[in-house]
Design a protein around this motif. Structure first.
Motif: not given
Length: 95
Positions: A67-71
């Motif tokens: 999530p820290e990359i995808a978001d």
């Protein structure tokens, strides 16, 4: 800006640890650790259009990006593109 040049056409987004680099005329590779996400791209004069998957998954194992990359995918790519003096735009693709 939180971007550092590693080689020509390869840059590190320092805050996320993600690198983005050219993988040919029509593709870019986003990497984190050992994982790679290949992104289609159209290059224009001082512009780059990135095609982002609606559910980004690593090429090597099919797992979703954390999530820290995808978001933050668009903002990470935007910072790197602006570092390269390119105006980014984005389109979604299903895959």
């Amino acid at each position: 800006m939180t971007v550092r040049k590693l080689r020509p056409q390869l840059a590190l987004h320092v805050e996320s640890g993600v690198t983005l680099g050219s993988a040919g005329r029509e593709e870019m590779e986003l990497t984190s650790g050992e994982h790679v996400l290949t992104l289609p791209v159209e290059r224009g004069e001082r512009q780059m259009r990135f095609y982002l998957p609606t559910e980004p998954r690593w090429d090597d194992n099919g797992e979703r990006l954390p999530p820290e990359i995808a978001d933050n995918l668009q903002s990470i790519i935007t910072e790197i593109a602006l570092f390269w003096d390119r105006e980014p735009s984005f389109r979604s693709i299903f895959r």
